[in-house]
Scaffold this active site. Structure first.
Site, PDB file in Angstrom:
ATOM      1  CD1 TRP A  68       9.008 -23.808  -5.643  1.00 22.76           C
ATOM      2  CD2 TRP A  68       8.621 -25.571  -7.048  1.00 22.76           C
ATOM      3  NE1 TRP A  68       7.479 -24.024  -5.851  1.00 22.76           N
ATOM      4  CE2 TRP A  68       7.088 -25.031  -6.683  1.00 22.76           C
ATOM      5  CE3 TRP A  68       8.297 -26.786  -7.802  1.00 22.76           C
ATOM      6  CZ2 TRP A  68       6.215 -25.473  -6.881  1.00 22.76           C
ATOM      7  CZ3 TRP A  68       7.311 -27.356  -8.065  1.00 22.76           C
ATOM      8  CH2 TRP A  68       6.089 -26.684  -7.798  1.00 22.76           C
TER       9      TRP A  68
ATOM     10  CG  ASP B 213      10.253 -27.639 -12.889  1.00 16.74           C
ATOM     11  OD1 ASP B 213       9.454 -27.702 -13.921  1.00 16.74           O
ATOM     12  OD2 ASP B 213      10.307 -27.533 -11.867  1.00 16.74           O
TER      13      ASP B 213
ATOM     14  CB  ALA C  31       7.713 -23.827 -13.988  1.00 17.35           C
TER      15      ALA C  31
ATOM     16  CE  LYS D 235       3.508 -20.317 -11.316  1.00 16.63           C
ATOM     17  NZ  LYS D 235       4.646 -20.554 -10.738  1.00 16.63           N
TER      18      LYS D 235
HETATM   19  C1  LIG Z   1       9.912 -24.621 -10.596  1.00 20.64           C
HETATM   20  C2  LIG Z   1       8.599 -24.857 -10.757  1.00 20.64           C
HETATM   21  N1  LIG Z   1       8.281 -25.983 -11.305  1.00 20.64           N
HETATM   22  C3  LIG Z   1       7.038 -26.498 -11.499  1.00 20.64           C
HETATM   23  C4  LIG Z   1       5.906 -25.816 -10.869  1.00 20.64           C
HETATM   24  C5  LIG Z   1       4.692 -26.440 -11.169  1.00 20.64           C
HETATM   25  O1  LIG Z   1       3.647 -25.560 -11.227  1.00 20.64           O
HETATM   26  P1  LIG Z   1       2.208 -26.118 -11.376  1.00 20.64           P
HETATM   27  O2  LIG Z   1       2.076 -27.306 -11.097  1.00 20.64           O
HETATM   28  O3  LIG Z   1       1.297 -25.355 -10.812  1.00 20.64           O
HETATM   29  O4  LIG Z   1       1.896 -26.155 -12.975  1.00 20.64           O
HETATM   30  C6  LIG Z   1       6.360 -24.400 -10.374  1.00 20.64           C
HETATM   31  C7  LIG Z   1       5.081 -23.523  -9.849  1.00 20.64           C
HETATM   32  O5  LIG Z   1       5.390 -22.904  -9.171  1.00 20.64           O
HETATM   33  C8  LIG Z   1       7.636 -23.904  -9.958  1.00 20.64           C
HETATM   34  O6  LIG Z   1       7.836 -22.965  -9.489  1.00 20.64           O
END
Ligand SMILES: Cc1ncc(COP(=O)(O)O)c(C=O)c1O
Length: 402
Positions: A130, A211, A213, A246
């Site tokens: 990401w 991670d 998400a 999400k």
């Molecule tokens: C792989 C991954 N990690 C972490 C996040 C963090 O999301 P947020 O900070 O919006 O909760 C995202 C959001 O798109 C993601 O795709």
């Protein structure tokens, strides 16, 4: 003070969003932005979230500070959702959690803790990963390296190359792993591969930074948590950054947590006091609303059931779209094999077309995806699957197509 600052090159995804908004063509398709969309193309507030918000509004009597670690009840509820209620690390008192502004906050907090413990620690991330991982992790001063991950030929994981690279790492190297629904490729490890990776991580004494998400959007809430549950049970130390953006649809409410597993309760207490200190230096206290919503849902049996159904609905829609788009592509582009899209999980797939073809899709057919050909499957709708597949066929054939 600021007159010599250079302007930052705008994030390409923001440019893509603006281009999409300005496109007047009614057939336009947005596969760029990483948010879930329903069949109407909306990113709705979940019904369970609406109910929890109404209940909160009625019962909340103060907006006074809660504290830098956030709500203890939210942290407990999320630990149980991620690890399962009867997890051995929870019973052993080895888990500590800090509520964070989204998964991003959790990733950054974890990176800062690693930097505090080991200033020259190196974090290895997958190729690709990401786009925000690099700035979030290296922003804390950690050095970033990459390990092989995605195999464009099969649309899966280059597991042998990945493990061969990790096998060479020195002890105490940090390895960032996506629990499920790998962003941007959609290619996940199988349970057998996670078990093999666990043995490697143990043998090499690596620190997994997981991670998570997309819990619930791949194969289900429990299946998607296979890796964190396994690693937290079997290893002395694990960091797990969790996002509720999400699966609760709470994107802008900035809701998440960092879970830390330590070897003993005493070590966990010391590390957690450092997490609290670091949180104080970055945001002092996390935002409350989203976490209060999540806690309300998870603690209320009927709201929880409703939310589980809603997560199931999102997951089923994504899986269904994956299968349908493969079917349409097979009909319209029979010379090319897109079956990998059906094997991948979560919202994203690497479509595997060139940047020029991505541009042609955008300019001639109003289909928007990022230049690396990452597409958000949830941006498709059953009604435009055929349009999409025909557009791809025309671009692959190099035709003008309008
Ligand atoms: C792989 C991954 N990690 C972490 C996040 C963090 O999301 P947020 O900070 O919006 O909760 C995202 C959001 O798109 C993601 O795709």
């Amino acid at each position: 003070m600021f007159e010599r600052l250079e302007p930052v090159v705008p994030d390409p995804i923001l440019g893509l969003m603006a281009q999409f908004r300005a496109d007047p063509d009614p057939r336009k398709v947005d596969l760029g932005i990483g948010v879930y969309r329903d069949e109407r193309g909306d990113t709705p507030v979940l019904a369970s979230v609406r109910k929890a918000e109404a209940a909160l509004l009625a019962r909340q009597t103060t907006k006074a500070y809660i504290g830098p670690a956030g709500s203890a009840a939210f942290n407990r509820a999320l630990e149980q959702l991620v690890l399962g209620a009867a997890h051995p690390a929870l019973s052993a008192g080895r888990v500590r959690s800090v509520q964070t502004p989204g998964g991003c906050g959790a990733l950054r907090l974890g990176a800062e803790l690693i930097r505090t413990a080991c200033p020259d620690a190196v974090v290895h991330v997958s190729t690709p990963t990401w786009a925000n991982h690099a700035p979030l992790l290296s922003g804390s001063g950690l050095r970033l390296e990459r390990y092989p991950y995605f195999d464009p030929a099969s649309g899966g994981v280059q597991f042998a190359a990945m493990t061969a690279a990790l096998e060479r790492l020195p002890a105490r190297t940090v390895v960032l792993l996506h629990a499920s629904c790998h962003n941007p490729t959609g290619a996940d490890l199988s349970q057998a591969q996670w078990l093999e990776l666990l043995a490697l991580v143990k043998r090499r004494q690596l620190l997994p930074f997981i991670d998570m998400a997309y819990q619930g959007l791949g194969e289900g809430l429990d299946a998607d948590a296979f890796a964190p549950r396994l690693f937290c049970a079997e290893l002395p130390e694990v960091l797990c950054a969790v996002s509720c953006s999400k699966n609760f649809g709470l994107y802008r409410e900035r809701t998440g947590a960092l879970h830390l597993v330590s070897e003993s309760a005493a070590a966990a207490d010391a590390a957690s006091s450092q997490l609290v200190r670091i949180a104080r230096t970055m945001w002092s206290m996390p935002p409350d609303h989203g976490a209060a919503v999540v806690q309300t849902i998870l603690e209320d049996e009927s709201l929880r059931r409703q939310w589980l159904d809603e997560v199931d609905g999102m997951r089923r829609r994504i899986q269904d779209l994956r299968h349908e788009v493969v079917r349409q592509l097979k009909t319209h582009c029979p010379e090319r094999d897109f079956a990998f899209i059906g094997r991948q999980r979560g919202m994203f797939s690497f479509f595997g077309i060139s940047a020029a073809q991505v541009r042609a899709l955008r300019e001639r057919h109003h289909v928007y995806m990022t230049d690396d050909s990452r597409m958000n499957i949830a941006g498709l709708r059953h009604e435009n699957l055929e349009y999409f597949a025909r557009a791809v066929a025309q671009v692959l054939a190099g035709q003008q197509g309008r």
